[in-house]
Scaffold this motif. Structure first.
Motif, PDB file in Angstrom:
ATOM      1  N   PRO A 148       1.165  -1.511   0.327  1.00 48.08           N
ATOM      2  CA  PRO A 148       0.077  -0.157   0.166  1.00 48.08           C
ATOM      3  C   PRO A 148       1.420   0.640  -0.181  1.00 48.08           C
ATOM      4  O   PRO A 148       0.362   1.978  -0.290  1.00 48.08           O
ATOM      5  N   CYS A 172       1.882   1.574  -5.947  1.00 52.42           N
ATOM      6  CA  CYS A 172       1.039   1.046  -4.600  1.00 52.42           C
ATOM      7  C   CYS A 172      -1.237   1.069  -4.485  1.00 52.42           C
ATOM      8  O   CYS A 172      -1.138   1.101  -5.292  1.00 52.42           O
ATOM      9  N   ARG A 192      -4.628  -0.744  -2.657  1.00 47.40           N
ATOM     10  CA  ARG A 192      -5.110  -0.340  -1.464  1.00 47.40           C
ATOM     11  C   ARG A 192      -6.820  -0.974  -2.104  1.00 47.40           C
ATOM     12  O   ARG A 192      -6.540  -1.066  -3.423  1.00 47.40           O
ATOM     13  N   GLU A 213      -5.421   1.253  -7.402  1.00 46.40           N
ATOM     14  CA  GLU A 213      -3.835   1.364  -7.482  1.00 46.40           C
ATOM     15  C   GLU A 213      -3.785   2.800  -7.773  1.00 46.40           C
ATOM     16  O   GLU A 213      -4.094   3.442  -8.926  1.00 46.40           O
TER      17      GLU A 213
HETATM   18  N1  LIG Z   1      -2.301   3.832  -0.374  1.00 45.52           N
HETATM   19  C1  LIG Z   1      -2.738   4.278  -0.969  1.00 45.52           C
HETATM   20  C2  LIG Z   1      -1.998   3.100  -2.075  1.00 45.52           C
HETATM   21  C3  LIG Z   1      -3.845   3.400  -3.440  1.00 45.52           C
HETATM   22  C4  LIG Z   1      -3.802   4.385  -3.500  1.00 45.52           C
HETATM   23 BR1  LIG Z   1      -5.334   4.911  -5.446  1.00 45.52          BR
HETATM   24  N2  LIG Z   1      -4.070   5.407  -2.696  1.00 45.52           N
HETATM   25  C5  LIG Z   1      -3.959   5.677  -1.730  1.00 45.52           C
END
Ligand SMILES: Nc1ccc(Br)nc1
Length: 448
Positions: free
Chosen positions: A103, A132, A134, A145
């Motif tokens: 993340p 990254c 979530r 992402e």
């Molecule tokens: N940490 C995170 C990961 C993915 C997204 Br889209 N926003 C924040």
């Protein structure tokens, strides 16, 4: 054929492959929910943005590093109630291992610092650009992402590190044409909150959770924040103390409230002093309400925002001196930031600062007859060896080729015709000047 005791084999690939296309139910060609494809025009814009990230990293003398997108879930198990750990894209792999699509980047970076141990000399200045993830219930329809540019300095406890990171952010904005009238960087220190909790005899273990709750300021109501603080075990007096300190609008007010001997005050004064010398004072301002939402920050924190208040935070970061000990290792002072690829593009669009990232090709090579396919290949090969981008076009009428040349901003059109080839020549058409030359085959590549 199958004997009676053999299970009926599933339809084998051949059968599947021979089924008429119309019999197959068409697969969904969209990417998984919350993810994006990058077709050429989007990929050119992304590359343009990332090239700017890389250029700023270069002038700050950072080294590029990279990590797997897949990480052990253990790296991200934290108890402070962060959104980021409640939305882990986690699963069990075929070996029964608990893994995640990362993340964030910082824990991976910390892992590599630990892994490299004594083999690297401090300070480290590392950057990476990585995807990254979530896993958010799609009710809010948000992306799952994004790509983050991360810059981290490991091994510098002085405020120099924070000042360098903010300089990188400012340089990036200026490079993209963003002005300090468009964007500001809010700066504070978590040591302010830490001190308030100490003054109210709140246990240290509440600190991270309090910061995560307070970070919701502006996103949820004040009442909800106060309720969450109370249920986290913060006394009502401490809650009032927190509310009071977060509403202070200047560093001098904080100094009055906490005293000039406070580390938080000294740190912030040092940062604002260095900012003067870097020449970026007009970009930063103290804002006690900035705490950021990650549990592991322990000092200066900062986040960039659009002054019109239309967008989410553009980037953010801070000092995290005590992250490594949460992995069971000796701490090393560290600070860093994450800069996402989405909000910045929304801002550039708002400010009409998106670049024209057009496709560019140097040469189009066009064999005018079938039997000139080989000669055309020879010409293209010699041009490519000189570093020129070449698009070989076949089976297209000249009218189409000229349209295509305009679309891809080709500089030259090289026509390979029989008559000329027999005389060891090709026709080179400069598409800007419309000038047309007959050029010897072995001189085409050297002709610019
Ligand atoms: N940490 C995170 C990961 C993915 C997204 Br889209 N926003 C924040």
């Amino acid at each position: 054929t199958t004997t009676s005791n053999e299970a009926q084999l599933p339809v084998c690939d051949d059968d599947e492959a021979t089924m008429a296309a119309s019999e197959r139910s068409p697969i969904d060609v969209n990417p998984p929910r919350g993810t994006r494809d990058f077709p050429p025009e989007d990929m050119r814009l992304r590359n343009w943005l990332f090239d700017n990230f890389r250029e700023i990293s270069r002038v700050l003398s950072f080294e590029e590093v990279d990590f797997p997108v897949l990480e052990s879930e253990a790296l991200f198990i934290r108890k402070a109630g962060e959104e980021i750990t409640q939305q882990l894209y986690n699963f069990e792999d075929k070996g029964g291992r608990r893994v995640v699509l990362r993340p964030e980047i910082t824990p991976s970076l910390a892992r590599l610092v630990i892994k490299q141990g004594k083999s690297v000399s401090l300070p480290l200045k590392w950057f990476t650009i990585g995807q990254c993830w979530r896993y958010e219930r799609m009710t809010r329809g948000r992306r799952r992402e994004h790509y983050q540019w991360n810059m981290d300095i490991i091994g510098i406890s002085k405020i120099r590190a924070e000042a360098e990171l903010i300089h990188a952010i400012v340089l990036l904005f200026e490079r993209l044409g963003i002005k300090s009238s468009d964007v500001g960087i809010k700066v504070s220190s978590r040591k302010v909150l830490e001190r308030v909790l100490q003054l109210h005899s709140m246990p240290e273990k509440l600190f991270a959770e309090v910061c995560v709750i307070v970070d919701k300021l502006g996103k949820v109501t004040r009442e909800e924040i106060e309720k969450d603080l109370i249920s986290a075990g913060v006394s009502t007096q401490a809650v009032q103390g927190i509310v009071e300190v977060l509403s202070l609008k200047s560093l001098s007010k904080i100094e009055e409230f906490l005293g000039s001997e406070e580390e938080a005050v000294a740190d912030l004064k040092k940062l604002f002093s260095l900012a003067e010398h870097y020449g970026y004072s007009q970009w930063i301002n103290f804002d006690a309400s900035v705490v950021r939402g990650l549990a592991y920050y322990n000092g200066i924190v900062f986040e960039a925002f659009d002054r019109e208040g239309k967008l989410r935070a553009i980037c953010g970061g801070g000092r995290y001196d005590r992250l490594l000990s949460t992995f069971g290792y000796d701490d090393i002072p560290a600070c860093g930031f994450g800069f996402g690829d989405a909000v910045i593009l929304e801002l550039l669009k708002e400010k009409d600062l998106l670049p024209d990232v057009l496709r560019h090709v140097d040469d189009i090579v066009l064999p005018l007859d079938e039997e000139l396919a080989g000669p055309a290949s020879k010409i293209a090969s010699s041009l490519r060896k000189e570093g020129r981008s070449v698009d070989i076009i076949e089976d297209k009428r000249l009218k189409w080729v000229f349209k295509h040349a305009e679309k891809i901003n080709a500089k030259r059109l090289i026509l390979v015709g029989n008559t000329e080839w027999q005389r060891g020549m090709v026709i080179v058409k400069n598409l800007a000047s419309r000038e047309e030359l007959q050029v010897k085959i072995d001189e085409v590549a050297s002709l610019s």
